[in-house]
Design a protein around this motif. Structure first.
Motif, PDB file in Angstrom:
ATOM      1  N   LYS A 158      68.599  28.531  30.397  1.00 55.68           N
ATOM      2  CA  LYS A 158      67.774  28.367  29.620  1.00 55.68           C
ATOM      3  C   LYS A 158      68.675  29.005  28.113  1.00 55.68           C
ATOM      4  CE  LYS A 158      63.943  28.788  32.189  1.00 55.68           C
ATOM      5  NZ  LYS A 158      64.323  27.907  33.039  1.00 55.68           N
ATOM      6  N   LEU A 159      69.630  29.762  28.294  1.00 57.65           N
ATOM      7  CA  LEU A 159      70.244  30.259  27.094  1.00 57.65           C
ATOM      8  C   LEU A 159      71.273  28.953  26.688  1.00 57.65           C
ATOM      9  CD1 LEU A 159      71.448  33.848  28.485  1.00 57.65           C
ATOM     10  CD2 LEU A 159      70.026  33.464  26.463  1.00 57.65           C
ATOM     11  N   LEU A 160      71.815  28.353  27.538  1.00 58.42           N
ATOM     12  CA  LEU A 160      72.918  27.474  27.016  1.00 58.42           C
ATOM     13  C   LEU A 160      72.164  26.283  26.216  1.00 58.42           C
ATOM     14  CD1 LEU A 160      75.615  26.074  27.200  1.00 58.42           C
ATOM     15  CD2 LEU A 160      74.874  24.997  29.328  1.00 58.42           C
ATOM     16  N   VAL A 161      70.973  25.813  26.830  1.00 63.44           N
ATOM     17  CA  VAL A 161      70.089  24.734  26.160  1.00 63.44           C
ATOM     18  C   VAL A 161      69.318  25.407  24.665  1.00 63.44           C
ATOM     19  CG1 VAL A 161      68.037  23.239  26.466  1.00 63.44           C
ATOM     20  CG2 VAL A 161      69.547  23.528  28.116  1.00 63.44           C
ATOM     21  N   THR A 162      68.759  26.369  24.890  1.00 63.19           N
ATOM     22  CA  THR A 162      68.106  27.147  23.504  1.00 63.19           C
ATOM     23  C   THR A 162      69.321  27.540  22.571  1.00 63.19           C
ATOM     24  OG1 THR A 162      66.375  28.173  25.153  1.00 63.19           O
ATOM     25  CG2 THR A 162      66.942  29.139  22.889  1.00 63.19           C
ATOM     26  N   ALA A 163      70.436  27.671  23.152  1.00 60.87           N
ATOM     27  CA  ALA A 163      71.535  28.239  21.886  1.00 60.87           C
ATOM     28  C   ALA A 163      71.910  26.932  21.376  1.00 60.87           C
ATOM     29  CB  ALA A 163      72.609  28.911  22.576  1.00 60.87           C
ATOM     30  N   ALA A 164      71.965  25.694  22.040  1.00 61.50           N
ATOM     31  CA  ALA A 164      72.577  24.475  21.579  1.00 61.50           C
ATOM     32  C   ALA A 164      71.474  23.797  20.493  1.00 61.50           C
ATOM     33  CB  ALA A 164      72.795  23.624  22.541  1.00 61.50           C
ATOM     34  N   LEU A 165      70.179  23.959  21.043  1.00 59.12           N
ATOM     35  CA  LEU A 165      69.142  23.428  20.306  1.00 59.12           C
ATOM     36  C   LEU A 165      68.796  24.187  18.895  1.00 59.12           C
ATOM     37  CD1 LEU A 165      66.327  23.035  23.094  1.00 59.12           C
ATOM     38  CD2 LEU A 165      67.618  21.146  21.964  1.00 59.12           C
ATOM     39  N   ILE A 166      69.022  25.412  19.038  1.00 60.26           N
ATOM     40  CA  ILE A 166      68.817  26.268  17.682  1.00 60.26           C
ATOM     41  C   ILE A 166      69.992  25.833  16.809  1.00 60.26           C
ATOM     42  CG2 ILE A 166      68.773  28.629  16.841  1.00 60.26           C
ATOM     43  CD1 ILE A 166      67.338  29.352  19.425  1.00 60.26           C
ATOM     44  N   SER A 167      71.117  25.969  17.275  1.00 61.97           N
ATOM     45  CA  SER A 167      72.473  25.590  16.449  1.00 61.97           C
ATOM     46  C   SER A 167      72.162  23.926  15.958  1.00 61.97           C
ATOM     47  CB  SER A 167      73.603  25.691  17.342  1.00 61.97           C
ATOM     48  OG  SER A 167      73.912  26.911  17.947  1.00 61.97           O
ATOM     49  N   TRP A 213      60.616  21.177  15.432  1.00 60.78           N
ATOM     50  CA  TRP A 213      59.595  21.099  16.173  1.00 60.78           C
ATOM     51  C   TRP A 213      60.150  20.856  17.523  1.00 60.78           C
ATOM     52  CZ3 TRP A 213      57.963  16.694  18.762  1.00 60.78           C
ATOM     53  CH2 TRP A 213      58.411  15.482  18.245  1.00 60.78           C
ATOM     54  N   ILE A 214      61.140  19.944  17.748  1.00 56.83           N
ATOM     55  CA  ILE A 214      61.571  19.262  19.010  1.00 56.83           C
ATOM     56  C   ILE A 214      62.116  20.356  19.797  1.00 56.83           C
ATOM     57  CG2 ILE A 214      63.186  18.063  20.025  1.00 56.83           C
ATOM     58  CD1 ILE A 214      62.754  15.791  18.228  1.00 56.83           C
ATOM     59  N   ALA A 215      62.921  21.237  18.954  1.00 58.23           N
ATOM     60  CA  ALA A 215      63.387  22.724  19.708  1.00 58.23           C
ATOM     61  C   ALA A 215      62.308  23.537  20.141  1.00 58.23           C
ATOM     62  CB  ALA A 215      64.239  23.452  18.507  1.00 58.23           C
ATOM     63  N   ILE A 216      61.211  23.577  19.523  1.00 66.46           N
ATOM     64  CA  ILE A 216      60.036  24.470  19.709  1.00 66.46           C
ATOM     65  C   ILE A 216      59.419  23.852  21.007  1.00 66.46           C
ATOM     66  CG2 ILE A 216      57.907  25.217  18.809  1.00 66.46           C
ATOM     67  CD1 ILE A 216      59.184  25.531  16.308  1.00 66.46           C
ATOM     68  N   VAL A 217      59.145  22.664  21.111  1.00 68.71           N
ATOM     69  CA  VAL A 217      58.502  22.000  22.142  1.00 68.71           C
ATOM     70  C   VAL A 217      59.443  22.287  23.298  1.00 68.71           C
ATOM     71  CG1 VAL A 217      57.829  19.948  23.389  1.00 68.71           C
ATOM     72  CG2 VAL A 217      57.319  20.187  20.785  1.00 68.71           C
ATOM     73  N   ILE A 218      60.623  22.035  23.318  1.00 73.69           N
ATOM     74  CA  ILE A 218      61.631  22.365  24.578  1.00 73.69           C
ATOM     75  C   ILE A 218      61.450  23.862  24.986  1.00 73.69           C
ATOM     76  CG2 ILE A 218      63.765  22.124  25.462  1.00 73.69           C
ATOM     77  CD1 ILE A 218      64.104  19.464  23.781  1.00 73.69           C
ATOM     78  N   ILE A 219      61.723  24.553  24.035  1.00 70.58           N
ATOM     79  CA  ILE A 219      61.946  26.030  24.414  1.00 70.58           C
ATOM     80  C   ILE A 219      60.483  26.508  24.628  1.00 70.58           C
ATOM     81  CG2 ILE A 219      62.243  28.249  23.084  1.00 70.58           C
ATOM     82  CD1 ILE A 219      64.462  26.753  21.462  1.00 70.58           C
ATOM     83  N   SER A 220      59.346  26.236  24.246  1.00 73.63           N
ATOM     84  CA  SER A 220      58.361  26.566  24.614  1.00 73.63           C
ATOM     85  C   SER A 220      57.860  26.139  26.213  1.00 73.63           C
ATOM     86  CB  SER A 220      57.047  26.078  23.732  1.00 73.63           C
ATOM     87  OG  SER A 220      57.221  26.453  22.541  1.00 73.63           O
ATOM     88  N   ARG A 221      58.176  25.089  26.480  1.00 75.45           N
ATOM     89  CA  ARG A 221      57.988  24.717  27.751  1.00 75.45           C
ATOM     90  C   ARG A 221      58.878  25.342  28.883  1.00 75.45           C
ATOM     91  NH1 ARG A 221      61.357  23.691  32.486  1.00 75.45           N
ATOM     92  NH2 ARG A 221      60.240  21.850  33.518  1.00 75.45           N
ATOM     93  N   GLU A 222      59.891  25.861  28.432  1.00 76.45           N
ATOM     94  CA  GLU A 222      60.925  26.888  29.251  1.00 76.45           C
ATOM     95  C   GLU A 222      60.309  28.218  29.238  1.00 76.45           C
ATOM     96  OE1 GLU A 222      63.264  25.764  30.878  1.00 76.45           O
ATOM     97  OE2 GLU A 222      63.723  23.809  29.740  1.00 76.45           O
ATOM     98  N   PHE A 223      59.816  28.726  28.291  1.00 78.44           N
ATOM     99  CA  PHE A 223      58.885  30.108  28.334  1.00 78.44           C
ATOM    100  C   PHE A 223      57.825  29.896  29.280  1.00 78.44           C
ATOM    101  CE2 PHE A 223      60.963  31.309  24.339  1.00 78.44           C
ATOM    102  CZ  PHE A 223      61.679  32.605  24.596  1.00 78.44           C
TER     103      PHE A 223
END
Length: 194
Positions: free
Chosen positions: A82-91, A101-111
């Motif tokens: 989750k850290l790897l994908v989240t950090a890459a998406l935010i970057s 919004w795409i990053a938010i959808v993906i990160i929200s699903r992970e949470f």
């Protein structure tokens, strides 16, 4: 600390390194890839990301094969992913290569899925990774790498594979999230209090 846990920790320690090379403009020079200027820093970040992502299945495989599965590993492995994908998406959002919004959808699903797993764990249940969840991870990683590389090599042919892959990743993210909740709806019981 056993080998699988060391591999997982290495993946976690690579996350800030990826962000540094993506977001800080070192003067290593630039390269033209498919008509777009990319810095060597971005290429280094992409290589580190690929190395980190490729260790994702390795640590679990070694742990199961050598019977080295530990509670620490069960905790660290999904955290590292989750850290790897989240950090890459935010970057990538910061670099304006990915809509927020795409990053938010993906990160929200992970949470959400992590929360579901925590509730299940509190009841003594373990929610294992599903095939859809694994496919989601693969599509996310492919999409992230293509976005990091400005759609190389497909940009030479004017084929927006990076955009297709991010849409596929979003779809797989949503589908796998819904799948987890449907299959584990018994975990979230709504009880009446009198």
């Amino acid at each position: 600390m056993n080998l699988p846990n060391k591999i997982t920790l290495a993946r976690i320690f690579l996350v800030p390194l990826i962000m540094v090379f993506l977001l800080i403009k070192f003067d290593f020079g630039e390269i033209m890839i498919a008509g777009k200027i990319t810095t060597y820093s971005e290429l280094i970040a992409t290589i580190i990301f690929i190395i980190a992502a490729s260790t994702d299945g390795l640590d679990g495989y070694i742990a199961r094969k050598r019977k080295l599965v530990t509670n620490l590993g069960k905790f660290l492995d999904p955290l590292a992913d989750k850290l790897l994908v989240t950090a890459a998406l935010i970057s990538l959002v910061e670099m304006q290569r990915l809509p927020a919004w795409i990053a938010i959808v993906i990160i929200s699903r992970e949470f959400a899925v992590t929360g579901l797993r925590l509730v299940a764990a509190a009841e003594g249940n373990v929610i294992a990774a599903s095939k859809l969840g694994k496919l989601k991870t693969v599509t996310q990683i492919i999409a992230i790498v293509l976005l990091m590389l400005n759609n190389f090599p497909f940009s030479y042919f004017n084929i927006a594979v990076d955009q297709w892959m991010i849409w596929i990743a979003v779809l797989m993210t949503i589908l796998s999230g819904v799948d987890y909740f449907l299959k584990n709806r018994h975990v979230i019981r709504i009880t009446k209090h009198s």
